[in-house]
Enzyme design. Structure first.
Site, PDB file in Angstrom:
ATOM      1  N   LYS A  67      -7.091   7.813  -0.522  1.00 59.06           N
ATOM      2  CA  LYS A  67      -8.227   8.374   0.220  1.00 59.06           C
ATOM      3  C   LYS A  67      -8.957   9.434  -0.601  1.00 59.06           C
ATOM      4  O   LYS A  67      -9.134  10.581  -0.176  1.00 59.06           O
ATOM      5  CB  LYS A  67      -7.761   8.916   1.573  1.00 59.06           C
ATOM      6  CG  LYS A  67      -7.184   7.803   2.465  1.00 59.06           C
ATOM      7  CD  LYS A  67      -7.199   8.129   3.938  1.00 59.06           C
ATOM      8  CE  LYS A  67      -6.726   6.946   4.757  1.00 59.06           C
ATOM      9  NZ  LYS A  67      -5.316   6.565   4.508  1.00 59.06           N
ATOM     10  N   LYS A 115       0.861  -1.184   0.000  1.00 61.96           N
ATOM     11  CA  LYS A 115       0.000   0.000   0.000  1.00 61.96           C
ATOM     12  C   LYS A 115       0.896   1.232   0.000  1.00 61.96           C
ATOM     13  O   LYS A 115       1.792   1.345   0.836  1.00 61.96           O
ATOM     14  CB  LYS A 115      -0.880  -0.037   1.249  1.00 61.96           C
ATOM     15  CG  LYS A 115      -1.809   1.144   1.419  1.00 61.96           C
ATOM     16  CD  LYS A 115      -2.686   0.984   2.656  1.00 61.96           C
ATOM     17  CE  LYS A 115      -2.053   1.518   3.916  1.00 61.96           C
ATOM     18  NZ  LYS A 115      -1.869   2.970   3.981  1.00 61.96           N
ATOM     19  N   ALA A 134     -11.479  11.767  -2.198  1.00 62.49           N
ATOM     20  CA  ALA A 134     -12.611  12.413  -1.521  1.00 62.49           C
ATOM     21  C   ALA A 134     -13.014  13.649  -2.302  1.00 62.49           C
ATOM     22  O   ALA A 134     -12.874  14.768  -1.843  1.00 62.49           O
ATOM     23  CB  ALA A 134     -12.221  12.776  -0.088  1.00 62.49           C
TER      24      ALA A 134
END
Lengths: 217, 217
Positions: free
Chosen positions: A62, A34, A64
């Site tokens: 992440k 990751k 968004a």
């Protein structure tokens, strides 16, 4: 995503040669690596491609944003050769759907709650709702923190057979074996491996702990 | 951040040469150029540096991570030569504080609510709380959508003299002059400029509309 060692390396390094060296050293001991934005910004998006030649790569970006931007980011992640991408749900179900739709063969993982103290302010109370959105959108799995193992069990009840990836093990205080016992499919480990003077030995030790916890299920 | 034309170009292009061409064409008509992850992923982080030679660059990275990762991303953005960065507040006040602390002379802008339909699900009900967090953390400003101009006025009451940047003008349906009338300092315009066959003319027309709205205040 394969489920051999059930371990994912969080390669939170920003030094290119060190990142590649650690990845090379432990690639066969983990199911995926990751990476996050700091590594991409300190090197280049080409790192995604280079690492994915060693091991499947999950881009912990992440995401968004609005639906169109979520889609564009996911498309670029796929083009660079990653196997998975991490997306937030709080920007709405339309954004999440756009990300999953753009992902095609890429696995989308949805953040349910976050492992740091500030995660309790907004994400923790919405964790079960975000888990439900992951199921509805057709995501491959969710991210639920090892620092609050009871929430892994609650999220499992909602997501059925979706994958649960669990960060917060090691330096942040969560236990790998507890996370597996509570229903996590994969444990995400960072500093305990890449911060160790002997990353491979550290990874082997954790892999053993995870294997034992999985056998006890 | 300077406040001349009160216009920010959202350069949501992923083609390198086209992005540079449009930036060059309108750089003197805008106070900043806002870029997002798709451009960085399709080219390289070096684009931040190249564009910042033409015009101040705001990295619309909607950072939404744990404090340490927020900090690392902001540090890289600063190192690459940007003037500002956009951060989410919903990952908690510790993450936001870490971002502002790492920013130094970089302007941090906090998302209050988002301009797309899914923005109503989670961000809109928390917009005023996020605006308060921006003030507390010492951010330079906030992002509030032109598609819901009444929320700009509400956010203004909370943030005092912090900057308000307003996306959602043009293609998303918001009006530049309404946004300025409601208290926005800068209007963010994307497709209406970069999607136009004549970007400079489109930018000039919008700059005039904004100037007239500002004079009427």
């Amino acid at each position: 995503m394969k489920k051999n060692t059930r371990m994912v390396l969080a390669l939170d390094e920003t030094d290119e040669s060190r990142a590649l060296k650690i990845a090379d050293e432990v690639a066969d001991l983990v199911d995926a690596i990751k990476i996050n934005w700091p590594l991409v910004l300190s090197t280049s998006p080409e790192m995604i491609t280079r690492l994915s030649h060693l091991c499947p790569v999950i881009c912990d970006f992440k995401i968004a944003d609005i639906p169109n931007t979520d889609r564009l980011i996911v498309e670029q992640v796929r083009r660079r050769g990653a196997s998975g991408v991490i997306v937030h749900a709080f920007t709405g179900s339309d954004s999440l759907s756009a990300a999953v739709k753009a992902a095609e063969d890429l696995d989308v993982f949805v953040v349910t709650e976050m492992s740091h103290p500030g995660g309790r302010e907004f994400t923790a109370p919405l964790a079960e709702r975000f888990a439900g959105m992951a199921v509805e959108a057709g995501a491959a799995g969710v991210i639920a923190p090892a620092t609050r193992p009871e929430s892994i069990a609650r999220v499992r009840n909602i997501v059925g057979d979706l994958l649960i990836l669990t960060p917060g093990v090691g330096a942040q205080g969560g236990s790998a074996s507890d996370a597996i016992s509570m229903g996590a499919d994969h444990v995400i480990v960072g500093r305990s491996i890449y911060g160790s003077p002997m990353p491979r030995e550290a990874a082997e030790k954790l892999a053993k702990e995870i294997r034992q916890a999985a056998q006890a299920l």
